[in-house]
Write an enzyme that holds these catalytic residues in place. Structure first.
Site, mmCIF file in Angstrom:
data_model
loop_
_atom_site.group_PDB
_atom_site.id
_atom_site.type_symbol
_atom_site.label_atom_id
_atom_site.label_comp_id
_atom_site.label_asym_id
_atom_site.label_seq_id
_atom_site.Cartn_x
_atom_site.Cartn_y
_atom_site.Cartn_z
ATOM 1 N N ALA A 82 -45.852 -11.660 -25.531
ATOM 2 C CA ALA A 82 -47.008 -11.328 -26.372
ATOM 3 C C ALA A 82 -46.604 -11.423 -27.828
ATOM 4 C CB ALA A 82 -47.523 -9.930 -26.053
ATOM 5 N N GLU B 63 -45.793 -18.021 -28.764
ATOM 6 C CA GLU B 63 -45.084 -16.835 -28.276
ATOM 7 C C GLU B 63 -44.369 -17.106 -26.950
ATOM 8 O OE1 GLU B 63 -44.486 -14.162 -29.842
ATOM 9 O OE2 GLU B 63 -45.850 -14.374 -31.539
ATOM 10 N N ARG C 44 -38.983 0.092 -26.436
ATOM 11 C CA ARG C 44 -40.151 0.580 -27.157
ATOM 12 C C ARG C 44 -39.887 2.015 -27.586
ATOM 13 N NH1 ARG C 44 -42.196 -3.943 -28.972
ATOM 14 N NH2 ARG C 44 -43.115 -5.301 -27.379
ATOM 15 N N GLU D 7 -35.392 -8.584 -30.086
ATOM 16 C CA GLU D 7 -35.473 -9.619 -29.058
ATOM 17 C C GLU D 7 -34.108 -10.179 -28.674
ATOM 18 O OE1 GLU D 7 -38.149 -12.564 -30.496
ATOM 19 O OE2 GLU D 7 -39.938 -11.353 -30.142
ATOM 20 N N GLU E 225 -40.445 -16.424 -26.783
ATOM 21 C CA GLU E 225 -39.966 -15.266 -26.020
ATOM 22 C C GLU E 225 -39.455 -15.619 -24.625
ATOM 23 O OE1 GLU E 225 -42.744 -12.031 -25.987
ATOM 24 O OE2 GLU E 225 -42.393 -11.596 -28.108
#
Length: 217
Positions: free
Chosen positions: A86, A103, A74, A155, A107
């Protein structure tokens, strides 16, 4: 003295008159809007805020009470933080619990046989319109290898772990875990588990505080 409140506390959803508005910044995921808001006796004030489409998150618990967490970089906080899966509510007409299932598949390579609404929150109500619903997903199953989502960008190579819920609670209280959605999710789940999960709402429970989404001038 103020009159005593009756009944449980509840946020009052009431939008005050906007006498002027403009799109100040148009971003890839969210925008910044500038509104002139009439506060009545307090006068007209100018408010800049992030106009956000809204999002969902998933606390996925397995049969051993381990939660699925992922780690992502982040940039604004300069950290690889641990989060729960999320994603944005950016598919027109898609119900929030179906967005959450998508999701979780993308993920964490998981499906869930049981879905409930865990908790709703506003990400930062003083500066953002983002409403976020966190789901509790249980009865987990692995997505077959051939059907897994191919991850790209931020990701790519994303770590995925299963961590006991109690360990996550300890990490939050000891200041080691900082993602706000993870913090809210694990503390809410810890509290509800102590009540035998009494208080969980259906996956399709009404969501009046959901973000209105992004608009365009």
């Amino acid at each position: 003295m103020p009159e005593p409140l009756e009944g449980p506390l509840e946020d009052r959803l009431e939008r005050l008159p906007v006498v002027g508005t403009r799109l100040s910044f148009e971003g890839r995921v969210w925008d910044v809007r500038t509104d002139e808001v009439d506060l009545g006796e307090a006068g007209v004030v100018v408010r800049d805020y992030v106009e956000h489409t809204g999002a969902v998150a998933i606390l996925a618990l397995d049969e051993q009470d381990r939660a699925v967490v992922i780690q992502q970089y982040r940039h604004p906080v300069g950290a690889f933080d641990w989060e729960i899966p999320a994603g944005l509510l950016d598919v027109d007409g898609e119900a929030p619990h179906l967005s959450a299932a998508r999701e979780l598949h993308e993920e964490a390579d998981l499906t869930a046989g049981s879905w409930s609404t865990l908790v709703d929150h506003w990400a930062s109500p003083g500066g953002s319109s983002e409403g976020l619903r966190i789901f509790l997903a249980r009865d987990l199953a692995e997505v077959p290898e051939a059907e897994r989502h191919e991850r790209h960008g931020e990701e790519l190579g994303m770590p995925v772990r299963r961590v006991p819920l109690d360990d996550l609670v300890a990490g939050v209280l000891e200041g080691r875990l900082h993602s706000p959605t993870l913090v809210i999710a694990v503390l809410a789940a810890h509290a509800l588990r102590g009540r035998g999960w009494v208080g969980l709402r259906p996956a399709d429970a009404p969501w009046p505080a959901r973000s209105r989404g992004r608009s365009r001038d």
